[in-house]
Scaffold this active site. Structure first.
Site, PDB file in Angstrom:
ATOM      1  CD1 TRP A 106      -7.007  -0.898   7.607  1.00 13.77           C
ATOM      2  CD2 TRP A 106      -5.359  -2.152   6.756  1.00 13.77           C
ATOM      3  NE1 TRP A 106      -7.414  -1.333   6.359  1.00 13.77           N
ATOM      4  CE2 TRP A 106      -6.424  -2.113   5.824  1.00 13.77           C
ATOM      5  CE3 TRP A 106      -4.221  -2.891   6.446  1.00 13.77           C
ATOM      6  CZ2 TRP A 106      -6.368  -2.757   4.599  1.00 13.77           C
ATOM      7  CZ3 TRP A 106      -4.165  -3.550   5.229  1.00 13.77           C
ATOM      8  CH2 TRP A 106      -5.233  -3.486   4.330  1.00 13.77           C
ATOM      9  CG  ASP A 155      -3.488 -10.792   2.368  1.00 12.68           C
ATOM     10  OD1 ASP A 155      -3.795  -9.706   1.856  1.00 12.68           O
ATOM     11  OD2 ASP A 155      -4.301 -11.498   2.991  1.00 12.68           O
ATOM     12  CE  LYS A 215      -6.959 -12.717   1.255  1.00 16.34           C
ATOM     13  NZ  LYS A 215      -6.948 -11.277   1.555  1.00 16.34           N
ATOM     14  CG  HIS A 236      -9.039  -7.491  -6.026  1.00 14.31           C
ATOM     15  ND1 HIS A 236      -8.778  -7.880  -4.735  1.00 14.31           N
ATOM     16  CD2 HIS A 236      -9.138  -8.644  -6.746  1.00 14.31           C
ATOM     17  CE1 HIS A 236      -8.728  -9.193  -4.669  1.00 14.31           C
ATOM     18  NE2 HIS A 236      -8.935  -9.677  -5.875  1.00 14.31           N
ATOM     19  CE1 TYR A 237     -12.326   0.773  -9.839  1.00 13.56           C
ATOM     20  CE2 TYR A 237     -14.074  -0.289 -11.080  1.00 13.56           C
ATOM     21  CZ  TYR A 237     -13.566   0.821 -10.438  1.00 13.56           C
ATOM     22  OH  TYR A 237     -14.301   1.979 -10.383  1.00 13.56           O
ATOM     23  CG  LEU A 238     -15.864  -1.582  -7.119  1.00 17.89           C
ATOM     24  CD1 LEU A 238     -17.108  -1.561  -6.275  1.00 17.89           C
ATOM     25  CD2 LEU A 238     -15.350  -0.167  -7.327  1.00 17.89           C
ATOM     26  CG  HIS A 272      -3.452   3.354  -0.304  1.00 15.87           C
ATOM     27  ND1 HIS A 272      -3.069   4.597   0.167  1.00 15.87           N
ATOM     28  CD2 HIS A 272      -2.302   2.729  -0.669  1.00 15.87           C
ATOM     29  CE1 HIS A 272      -1.758   4.707   0.099  1.00 15.87           C
ATOM     30  NE2 HIS A 272      -1.263   3.574  -0.423  1.00 15.87           N
ATOM     31  CG  HIS A 306      -4.097  -2.951  -2.617  1.00 13.74           C
ATOM     32  ND1 HIS A 306      -5.108  -2.007  -2.597  1.00 13.74           N
ATOM     33  CD2 HIS A 306      -4.727  -4.158  -2.581  1.00 13.74           C
ATOM     34  CE1 HIS A 306      -6.283  -2.609  -2.537  1.00 13.74           C
ATOM     35  NE2 HIS A 306      -6.080  -3.917  -2.530  1.00 13.74           N
TER      36      HIS A 306
END
Length: 303
Positions: A141, A171, A173, A234-236, A241, A243
């Protein structure tokens, strides 16, 4: 070029064919409900995510009228509490459907006891990266967006440079109806950067370009100044990929806590101080008790 490999034959205009199997999770503070359902037409499984939307101040008068029915709950002196039932047009829910849903989706959206992990770079190389490479999570996607084959009506900015380009997209959301819950994502065109762990000083020009161009595009399109939205990674990450997230500062978006979100400005500063910063430092994040990676950390005595 990759082809779309998902079943997109179903178009939904109501939920009549979805039968509830169980409630996977409920986020009371953010008013989100995650449901596991059976889709009657082919007996497949689906996840339905229902989220109450923020109020639209421009439509308040659609609530403050005779069409909104009240049921009294409490009355003491000048204080009264009611259940209010406004017209359906003023009481919409955001509905996300994942269909067909597999076991990985079900585990992802289920409620489980959380654990805080402190990951060293050695943990990342020995445990985290091999784990996610073995999972082979489908991100087709993402490529559909980058290659112009999906969600093009939600694209705000498209930089097609092969090395440092990106696509800025609203997004899923965010319904784009009001600015208070603005949420966009810039997806890198590079397939070599999986996460924060891959970033080095060599990526600083790319990160600065992405930040500057996206901020300008958001300011121009939505008339929201850069001081009114947060920019973070973000991490995790939810998918490997690279972003970057852009959300309105008033929106308590999922994943903005200190155990997951890293401000892009801080990332750039850290890489400026030390080009290998994210190959040296430990990073904290939360894993649910059902997560396979948590099992590996336990087996290696890291928890």
């Amino acid at each position: 070029m990759d082809t779309i490999n998902h079943d997109d034959s179903h178009e939904f205009d109501n939920l009549k064919n979805f039968k509830l199997k169980r409630v996977l999770c409920e986020h009371i503070s953010s008013k989100v409900l995650f449901l596991l359902c059976t889709f009657d037409e082919d007996d497949s499984e689906a996840i339905v995510i229902l989220e109450k939307q923020p109020f639209n101040k421009e439509k308040v008068n659609e609530i403050l009228n005779e069409k909104t029915n009240l049921t009294k709950v409490f009355h003491n002196d000048i204080y009264r509490t009611f259940q209010a039932f406004p017209p359906s047009d003023a009481n919409a829910l955001s509905c996300t459907i994942i269909h067909p849903a597999n076991q990985k989706h079900i585990l992802k959206y289920s409620s489980w006891k959380p654990f805080l992990i402190r990951e060293t770079y050695e943990d990342y190389k020995a445990l985290t990266l091999p784990f996610f490479e073995q999972q082979k999570l489908d991100i087709q996607w993402v490529y559909n967006i980058l290659e112009g084959r999906a969600e093009q009506d939600r694209v705000v900015l498209n930089d097609d440079a092969e090395e440092d380009g990106f696509v800025l997209v609203a997004d899923m959301k965010w319904d784009q109806s009001q600015l208070e819950n603005l949420y966009l994502v810039a997806i890198s065109r590079s397939r070599d950067i999986k996460s924060l762990r891959d970033l080095t000083g060599a990526h600083i020009p790319m990160l600065k370009k992405l930040e500057e161009k996206c901020k300008s595009a958001i300011e121009e399109r939505y008339q929201v100044s850069a001081s009114q939205f947060r920019v973070f990674v973000h991490y995790l990450p939810s998918y490997f990929h690279f972003h970057v997230h852009f959300t309105h500062i008033q929106y308590e978006a999922p994943g903005i806590g200190c155990d997951r979100a890293h401000l892009l400005a801080d990332i750039i500063d850290n890489l400026t101080l030390d080009c290998d910063y994210y190959q040296k430092r430990s990073l904290s994040y939360v894993l649910k008790e059902n997560h396979g990676l948590l099992t590996l950390f336990k087996e290696k005595g890291r928890l």
